[in-house]
Scaffold this active site. Structure first.
Site, mmCIF file in Angstrom:
data_model
loop_
_atom_site.group_PDB
_atom_site.id
_atom_site.type_symbol
_atom_site.label_atom_id
_atom_site.label_comp_id
_atom_site.label_asym_id
_atom_site.label_seq_id
_atom_site.Cartn_x
_atom_site.Cartn_y
_atom_site.Cartn_z
ATOM 1 N N LYS A 287 -6.418 -9.140 -12.800
ATOM 2 C CA LYS A 287 -5.499 -10.226 -13.124
ATOM 3 C C LYS A 287 -4.115 -9.650 -13.412
ATOM 4 O O LYS A 287 -3.986 -8.632 -14.087
ATOM 5 C CB LYS A 287 -5.995 -11.012 -14.343
ATOM 6 N N GLU A 373 -20.604 -26.102 -19.719
ATOM 7 C CA GLU A 373 -20.466 -27.252 -20.613
ATOM 8 C C GLU A 373 -21.796 -27.914 -20.924
ATOM 9 O O GLU A 373 -22.032 -28.353 -22.061
ATOM 10 C CB GLU A 373 -19.505 -28.276 -19.995
ATOM 11 N N ARG A 401 -18.639 -33.194 -17.683
ATOM 12 C CA ARG A 401 -19.603 -32.358 -16.981
ATOM 13 C C ARG A 401 -20.939 -32.271 -17.734
ATOM 14 O O ARG A 401 -21.921 -31.774 -17.194
ATOM 15 C CB ARG A 401 -19.035 -30.954 -16.787
#
Length: 627
Positions: A287, A373, A401
């Site tokens: 990243k 989730e 979700r």
């Protein structure tokens, strides 16, 4: 050009790329220079607009290689989450619109099918790519096409069960599917290097695939030799790659390889292009690659606002008002200090949900369950059955979700779980995929659930305390950003459960405000000389106060930052009907459409939910009543 970052002298190669066909026309020797230009363009573009940066800097070479090797858009690329697709947008004809990124009428920060034929599947939530790409691959097989379907998924997204459900399905199908794991966090041992590059190309080659297939057929006649060969293969792979879990799903595992090394990526992808059956390529990226400040702190540069790339992010002065997220984070620490039963849960959103300090101070009671989730909600239910008091910090859009788990595993069993619903209402630049527009409607219809809507920062703290004191599940919804600046009182003081308050006494019109729209409602009421009620609770409604106000006014107006269909206004209508009270009711809220990305103040204004819009809607209704 509209965008000054696209000056030809700065990006001589990039400015010749108007679609992937132009990219594929370049000799491979020029790709490194192109990737360098693309990275610099990306950095300076995002610095001017704000947006996701670290993740996009990490996918420059991977994106370049995929479009170079595969015949997009005929070959399909599905990006998981999608916040790493800025290089993809730049290479697929949208370079000159990057200055409009995440602005009203401009480019989305995520892939959108209506934005480009190269955006094969709309994304923004995690772990959907493999399922979608598998659907495309099987559609291709049914249609007699030989195109490749490619899912690019991050290691964080691989924590979600949906990704593994899709792999379990894909592993038994004969299809042209490639899953690319963009791994920018996992620890790889030994480090990626020349040996891994060589072995990845070897394992993706036709000779290896053919030898493996023939060897299996020959050795199956001699089971002991077959088992020995199988163990030798696994041992050989185990020396240079992580555990071959993915092969157990039926994929041919290749890698890991350096995701920034085009001389490794392109030959490997070229080899994979000719293989049959589901393939799994493991690439390792970093990243923030190529921008030292983002490499050193990828979290800070995940989604920065505008900044000077030469200087980097600067510490801005502390905001005058705390955000609702900060209010929640402080309340969580204070309540945890008082009650040892409290546990905090987040599905991979520690920073976004304001739980950094809680993690530091109460690490044994802090659980980041990853991008999962559904698991987060059922996990909270399990904790609650043992006498603990779970607080699930989750964005409104992400609770969608876990709807089955909310109903079946928490509400049905009436377990005392607090859901801190951040980002309720409109969220601005992230757009429709992240808007918390539906939680009122989908939570209030569940038995045993209660829903609170604080109007300001202090009320948020108080209603969190109220919710925590209940012995059943309660959701407290609050928006992104800061409130109006109401001072937050110390202590853990609860408000009466299910009770609202009369904030302004007027005539004829009564505005029932839910949440932070109380304040524009109060402004509108000054012009209208209307009554204003801060309802605070959507479920249970303060029916005594509601009916009292209804019987003394000519028009009721409900105001909410959520969908009007099935929302708080619908709850008021149901209550009036049940009580036999017949009265004109105007329901103001979000319309029955997906609201695009843009400035949140402007979006509320367009929805008629600012003070002027509320007053205008009320006056129009009053005119119809008079006529």
């Amino acid at each position: 050009m509209t965008d000054s970052t696209a000056h030809v002298s700065h990006y001589p190669l990039l400015n010749t790329i108007n679609d992937p066909a132009d990219l594929r026309a370049l000799p491979r020797t020029q790709l490194r220079a192109l990737a360098d230009e693309l990275r610099q363009y990306l950095l300076h573009s995002v610095a001017k607009t704000g947006g996701h940066l670290s993740s996009n800097l990490g996918t420059v070479e991977l994106t370049t290689a995929l479009h170079y090797v595969f015949n997009t858009p005929d070959d399909r690329i599905v990006w998981d989450v999608g916040h790493q697709t800025y290089p993809h947008k730049i290479l697929t004809g949208r370079r000159d619109r990057m200055h409009t990124l995440r602005q009203w009428g401009g480019l989305s920060g995520f892939p959108r099918r209506d934005e480009s034929e190269y955006d094969t599947f709309g994304t923004a939530h995690s772990s959907t790519s493999i399922s979608a790409a598998l659907g495309m691959a099987l559609a291709s097989r049914i249609q007699g096409s030989d195109r490749m379907s490619i899912a690019v998924i991050g290691d964080g997204a691989m924590t979600a069960g949906m990704a593994f459900e899709a792999m379990n399905n894909a592993g038994v199908e004969d299809c042209r599917l490639l899953v690319v794991l963009n791994d920018n966090d996992m620890s790889i041992s030994p480090p990626v290097g020349a040996l891994n590059r060589y072995l990845a190309q070897l394992m993706s080659g036709q000779f290896y695939a053919a030898a493996k297939s023939v060897g299996k057929q020959v050795l199956k006649g001699a089971p002991p030799l077959f088992e020995l060969a199988k163990r030798l293969e696994e041992h050989a792979k185990g020396m240079v790659v992580p555990a071959t879990l993915f092969e157990k799903f039926g994929f041919n595992y290749i890698g890991p390889i350096d995701g920034h090394d085009l001389d490794s990526l392109i030959p490997t992808l070229e080899n994979i292009k000719h293989l049959r059956g589901p393939q799994f390529l493991h690439v390792v990226t970093k990243k923030g690659q190529g921008y030292k400040l983002a490499e050193a702190d990828p979290v800070a540069y995940h989604g920065p606002g505008k900044f000077d790339p030469a200087v980097g992010l600067q510490k801005s002065a502390a905001p005058a008002n705390p955000t609702f997220t900060q209010v929640f984070g402080q309340w969580l620490c204070d309540m945890a200090e008082q009650d040892q039963r409290l546990v905090g849960i987040t599905p991979a959103m520690r920073e976004g949900s304001g739980m950094v300090e809680f993690h530091k101070r109460f690490s044994e009671r802090y659980f980041d369950v990853g991008i999962a989730e559904q698991h987060a909600v059922t996990f909270a239910g399990g904790l609650a059955t043992e006498g603990l008091k779970p607080v699930v910090a989750i964005y409104s859009t992400f609770l969608q979700r876990a709807y089955d788990q909310l109903i079946h595993d928490v509400a049905l069993q009436n377990l005392p779980v607090v859901f801190a619903l951040d980002r309720a209402g409109l969220v601005g630049a992230d757009g429709a995929t992240h808007a918390g527009a539906y939680d009122i409607a989908f939570v209030r219809c569940i038995p045993n659930m209660s829903v609170a809507t604080p109007a300001d920062e202090n009320e948020c703290r108080q209603l969190l305390t109220t919710a925590y004191e209940q012995n059943h599940p309660v959701a407290v919804r609050y928006p992104r950003g800061a409130g109006v600046g109401v001072a937050v009182q110390p202590g853990l003081h609860a408000l009466p459960f299910g009770k609202g308050e009369l904030r302004r006494q007027g005539q004829r019109v009564a505005i029932l405000a839910f949440g932070t729209l109380l304040y524009p409602a109060l402004q509108a009421a000054e012009a209208l000389n209307a009554t204003v009620v801060n309802m605070r609770w959507i479920k249970p409604l303060d029916e005594a106060l509601l009916h009292q106000v209804a019987r003394s006014h000519d028009l009721l107006v409900t105001v909410e930052e959520g969908c009007t269909m099935g929302g708080a206004g619908s709850a008021v209508s149901e209550s009036l009907h049940a009580a036999g009270i017949v009265l004109p009711l105007l329901q103001l809220g979000l319309p029955d459409q997906f609201i695009e990305h843009g400035d949140p103040v402007k979006l509320l204004q367009m929805a008629g939910l600012d003070a002027q819009g509320i007053a205008s809607s009320v006056n129009q209704r009053l005119q119809t009543l008079t006529n």
